[in-house]
Design a protein around this motif. Structure first.
Motif, PDB file in Angstrom:
ATOM      1  N   VAL A  63       0.842  -1.206   0.000  1.00  0.00           N
ATOM      2  CA  VAL A  63       0.000   0.000   0.000  1.00  0.00           C
ATOM      3  C   VAL A  63       0.872   1.249   0.000  1.00  0.00           C
ATOM      4  CG1 VAL A  63      -1.599   1.353   1.397  1.00  0.00           C
ATOM      5  CG2 VAL A  63      -1.976  -1.089   1.089  1.00  0.00           C
ATOM      6  N   ARG A  64       0.530   2.219  -0.850  1.00  0.00           N
ATOM      7  CA  ARG A  64       1.273   3.469  -0.917  1.00  0.00           C
ATOM      8  C   ARG A  64       0.530   4.462  -1.786  1.00  0.00           C
ATOM      9  NH1 ARG A  64       5.399   1.125  -5.341  1.00  0.00           N
ATOM     10  NH2 ARG A  64       6.376   3.158  -5.538  1.00  0.00           N
ATOM     11  N   LEU A  65       0.756   5.730  -1.538  1.00  0.00           N
ATOM     12  CA  LEU A  65       0.274   6.794  -2.403  1.00  0.00           C
ATOM     13  C   LEU A  65       1.457   7.305  -3.209  1.00  0.00           C
ATOM     14  CD1 LEU A  65      -2.087   8.660   0.082  1.00  0.00           C
ATOM     15  CD2 LEU A  65      -2.778   7.332  -1.923  1.00  0.00           C
ATOM     16  N   THR A  66       1.276   7.389  -4.525  1.00  0.00           N
ATOM     17  CA  THR A  66       2.399   7.719  -5.410  1.00  0.00           C
ATOM     18  C   THR A  66       2.213   9.011  -6.189  1.00  0.00           C
ATOM     19  OG1 THR A  66       1.420   6.359  -7.155  1.00  0.00           O
ATOM     20  CG2 THR A  66       3.013   5.287  -5.697  1.00  0.00           C
ATOM     21  N   GLY A  67       1.016   9.600  -6.166  1.00  0.00           N
ATOM     22  CA  GLY A  67       0.784  10.819  -6.928  1.00  0.00           C
ATOM     23  C   GLY A  67      -0.224  11.712  -6.246  1.00  0.00           C
ATOM     24  N   VAL A  68      -0.123  13.029  -6.480  1.00  0.00           N
ATOM     25  CA  VAL A  68      -1.060  13.975  -5.889  1.00  0.00           C
ATOM     26  C   VAL A  68      -1.208  15.180  -6.808  1.00  0.00           C
ATOM     27  CG1 VAL A  68       0.753  15.129  -4.529  1.00  0.00           C
ATOM     28  CG2 VAL A  68      -1.630  15.255  -3.782  1.00  0.00           C
ATOM     29  N   ALA A  69      -2.408  15.714  -6.875  1.00  0.00           N
ATOM     30  CA  ALA A  69      -2.699  16.926  -7.648  1.00  0.00           C
ATOM     31  C   ALA A  69      -3.511  17.854  -6.758  1.00  0.00           C
ATOM     32  CB  ALA A  69      -3.458  16.594  -8.924  1.00  0.00           C
ATOM     33  N   ASP A  70      -2.947  19.014  -6.454  1.00  0.00           N
ATOM     34  CA  ASP A  70      -3.584  20.002  -5.574  1.00  0.00           C
ATOM     35  C   ASP A  70      -4.104  21.145  -6.430  1.00  0.00           C
ATOM     36  OD1 ASP A  70      -4.396  21.648  -3.552  1.00  0.00           O
ATOM     37  OD2 ASP A  70      -2.409  21.979  -2.694  1.00  0.00           O
ATOM     38  N   LEU A  71      -5.427  21.239  -6.574  1.00  0.00           N
ATOM     39  CA  LEU A  71      -6.026  22.269  -7.410  1.00  0.00           C
ATOM     40  C   LEU A  71      -6.446  23.507  -6.626  1.00  0.00           C
ATOM     41  CD1 LEU A  71      -7.191  19.252  -8.671  1.00  0.00           C
ATOM     42  CD2 LEU A  71      -7.583  20.876 -10.503  1.00  0.00           C
ATOM     43  N   SER A  72      -6.833  23.312  -5.371  1.00  0.00           N
ATOM     44  CA  SER A  72      -7.242  24.416  -4.512  1.00  0.00           C
ATOM     45  C   SER A  72      -7.303  23.908  -3.082  1.00  0.00           C
ATOM     46  CB  SER A  72      -8.611  24.957  -4.934  1.00  0.00           C
ATOM     47  OG  SER A  72      -9.646  24.098  -4.502  1.00  0.00           O
ATOM     48  N   PRO A  73      -7.493  24.793  -2.090  1.00  0.00           N
ATOM     49  CA  PRO A  73      -7.604  24.317  -0.707  1.00  0.00           C
ATOM     50  C   PRO A  73      -8.784  23.375  -0.461  1.00  0.00           C
ATOM     51  CG  PRO A  73      -7.088  26.649  -0.737  1.00  0.00           C
ATOM     52  CD  PRO A  73      -7.390  26.264  -2.152  1.00  0.00           C
ATOM     53  N   THR A  74      -9.728  23.343  -1.390  1.00  0.00           N
ATOM     54  CA  THR A  74     -10.890  22.467  -1.232  1.00  0.00           C
ATOM     55  C   THR A  74     -10.995  21.403  -2.324  1.00  0.00           C
ATOM     56  OG1 THR A  74     -12.308  24.010  -2.473  1.00  0.00           O
ATOM     57  CG2 THR A  74     -12.197  24.286  -0.072  1.00  0.00           C
ATOM     58  N   ASN A  75      -9.904  21.180  -3.050  1.00  0.00           N
ATOM     59  CA  ASN A  75      -9.964  20.224  -4.150  1.00  0.00           C
ATOM     60  C   ASN A  75      -8.575  19.663  -4.432  1.00  0.00           C
ATOM     61  OD1 ASN A  75     -10.693  18.661  -6.316  1.00  0.00           O
ATOM     62  ND2 ASN A  75     -11.230  20.368  -7.665  1.00  0.00           N
ATOM     63  N   ALA A  76      -8.347  18.421  -4.019  1.00  0.00           N
ATOM     64  CA  ALA A  76      -7.082  17.744  -4.289  1.00  0.00           C
ATOM     65  C   ALA A  76      -7.336  16.258  -4.486  1.00  0.00           C
ATOM     66  CB  ALA A  76      -6.097  17.961  -3.141  1.00  0.00           C
ATOM     67  N   TRP A  77      -6.455  15.630  -5.254  1.00  0.00           N
ATOM     68  CA  TRP A  77      -6.538  14.196  -5.511  1.00  0.00           C
ATOM     69  C   TRP A  77      -5.231  13.517  -5.118  1.00  0.00           C
ATOM     70  CZ3 TRP A  77     -10.835  11.549  -7.171  1.00  0.00           C
ATOM     71  CH2 TRP A  77     -11.898  12.319  -7.667  1.00  0.00           C
ATOM     72  N   ALA A  78      -5.323  12.326  -4.564  1.00  0.00           N
ATOM     73  CA  ALA A  78      -4.165  11.492  -4.263  1.00  0.00           C
ATOM     74  C   ALA A  78      -4.430  10.098  -4.813  1.00  0.00           C
ATOM     75  CB  ALA A  78      -3.915  11.425  -2.758  1.00  0.00           C
ATOM     76  N   VAL A  79      -3.413   9.503  -5.442  1.00  0.00           N
ATOM     77  CA  VAL A  79      -3.593   8.191  -6.067  1.00  0.00           C
ATOM     78  C   VAL A  79      -2.437   7.279  -5.693  1.00  0.00           C
ATOM     79  CG1 VAL A  79      -4.888   9.146  -8.009  1.00  0.00           C
ATOM     80  CG2 VAL A  79      -2.402   8.892  -8.184  1.00  0.00           C
ATOM     81  N   GLY A  80      -2.685   5.983  -5.817  1.00  0.00           N
ATOM     82  CA  GLY A  80      -1.649   5.012  -5.518  1.00  0.00           C
ATOM     83  C   GLY A  80      -2.184   3.603  -5.554  1.00  0.00           C
ATOM     84  N   GLU A  81      -1.661   2.787  -4.674  1.00  0.00           N
ATOM     85  CA  GLU A  81      -2.040   1.371  -4.643  1.00  0.00           C
ATOM     86  C   GLU A  81      -2.611   1.032  -3.280  1.00  0.00           C
ATOM     87  OE1 GLU A  81      -0.139  -3.045  -5.582  1.00  0.00           O
ATOM     88  OE2 GLU A  81       1.009  -1.225  -5.999  1.00  0.00           O
TER      89      GLU A  81
END
Length: 374
Positions: free
Chosen positions: A143-161
């Motif tokens: 298990v791990r998170l390998t990517g993140v996209a921060d668009l605003s203080p109220t909108n972000a994504w984190a992805v991984g396995e």
């Protein structure tokens, strides 16, 4: 793929400094970063402005020493500085970072709970300090998170396995929540796997299991502001192709990079670069310097200035790993640098109109490697 060789790296001797001699190659210059006193590997980077960039990763202590926290370096426009991260009391690494402002950045990665048991790690920067937002919320083998996209203080994504496959989490300003992906067999890559042109145009690269052949093949997912959908990519000739990283420059201009490694190749495979033109993905011809190539990061300042970073070996007979950089000039890809810097590159970071392009990884001396190109 990002090389995390945890067990091997933990046994390395502690290095004294990471201020290796800077030199230029293909317009690239090695930039000094402060030493932690330990071996360091940089895994992720982001650049928001000419005076606000981040590089994150992991450090390895000498045998018998207490675990050291993950590393985070910040660029203020003139120099890199080491910013403290929380001491977790267990091994932790940050694999990706993204910022929407000077006071809003997310970094994600993993912890090692036990030898084969890992947990997700999410840390937040508020403009003055890093703090743990979530640790070991999801745990299990690999298990791990390998990517993140921060668009605003109220909108972000984190992805991984996750424990059972691909993992995507969304931040709404108050909490992170797991979001289902349309392909249960999809796993995000371990490079710069997610990139957002806007809140309604987000790309995710990784792999899935082919229904016809049963082999692992590249796949991309797209988020339109409402839901994730599968977007087929052009499949290369070899059965072991991988897309490791993606960069969305605009809605009709997205690049994904990786490698096409097949047993029939005389040099251990070739670089793989695909382009989205707003309608479909297509494979774009790219050079393959050296042997056994792997592209793990891609970024661009404009439609005619894009670069991809990674690693290769001098020849099929082996040799030390060396940094590899390719460049797109608006019409074709060419070699920008190969063999000038020992070690490997894991990530690329820049933004439209930037004065600098960044590439980060680990040097041949097991220290954080930061390269700059004006």
């Amino acid at each position: 793929m990002k090389k995390l060789a945890i067990s091997a790296a933990l046994s390395l001797a502690v290095a004294a400094s990471i201020t290796e001699s800077a030199f230029a190659a293909g317009g690239w210059t090695q930039v000094s970063v402060p030493s932690t006193g330990n071996n360091v590997s940089l895994l992720g980077a982001s650049a928001r402005t000419n005076s606000d960039a981040w590089a994150v990763g992991q450090q390895f202590v000498a045998a018998g020493q207490p675990q050291a926290p993950a590393v985070a370096y910040h660029w203020n426009g003139s120099a890199w500085s080491l910013t403290p991260t929380p001491n977790l009391g267990e091994y932790g690494a940050l694999e990706a970072v993204s910022a929407s402002s000077a006071s809003d950045a997310w970094a994600v990665g993993f912890t090692m709970i036990r030898r084969r048991d890992f947990g997700t790690l999410i840390e937040h920067w508020n403009g003055s300090a890093w703090a743990v937002n979530s640790v070991d919320a999801i745990s299990g083998f690999g298990v791990r998170l390998t990517g993140v996209a921060d668009l605003s203080p109220t909108n972000a994504w984190a992805v991984g396995e996750g424990a059972t496959g691909g993992l995507a989490e969304h931040w709404n300003g108050a909490a992170w929540s797991v979001v289902s992906l349309p392909d249960p067999s999809f796993t995000p890559s371990s490079g710069d796997a997610i990139s957002a042109d806007s809140a309604t145009d987000i790309w995710l690269v990784g792999s899935t299991i082919s229904a016809t052949t049963g082999t692992t093949v590249p796949e991309t997912l797209h988020y339109n502001g409402t839901s994730w959908t599968i977007v087929p990519v052009a499949q290369p000739s070899q059965a072991s192709a991988t897309l490791n990283a993606v960069s969305a420059i605009s809605a009709g201009n997205v690049w994904a990079v990786g490698e096409d490694i097949g047993a029939g190749s005389a040099i251990g495979g070739s670089t793989l670069i695909e382009h989205w033109n707003g309608t479909a993905w297509s494979i774009v011809a790219s050079p393959t310097p050296g042997a056994y190539p792997s592209l793990t990061g891609v970024a661009g300042r404009s439609a005619g200035d894009v670069y991809a970073v990674g690693t290769n070996l001098p020849s099929v007979n082996g040799g030390p790993e060396q940094a590899m950089i390719l460049r797109w000039n608006g019409s074709s890809w060419s070699v920008d640098s190969s063999g000038a810097f020992g070690g490997s590159l894991a990530a690329a970071a820049t933004f439209p109109g930037a004065s600098n392009e960044w590439a980060v990884g680990v040097s041949s001396g097991n220290q954080g490697l930061v390269l700059s190109h004006s």
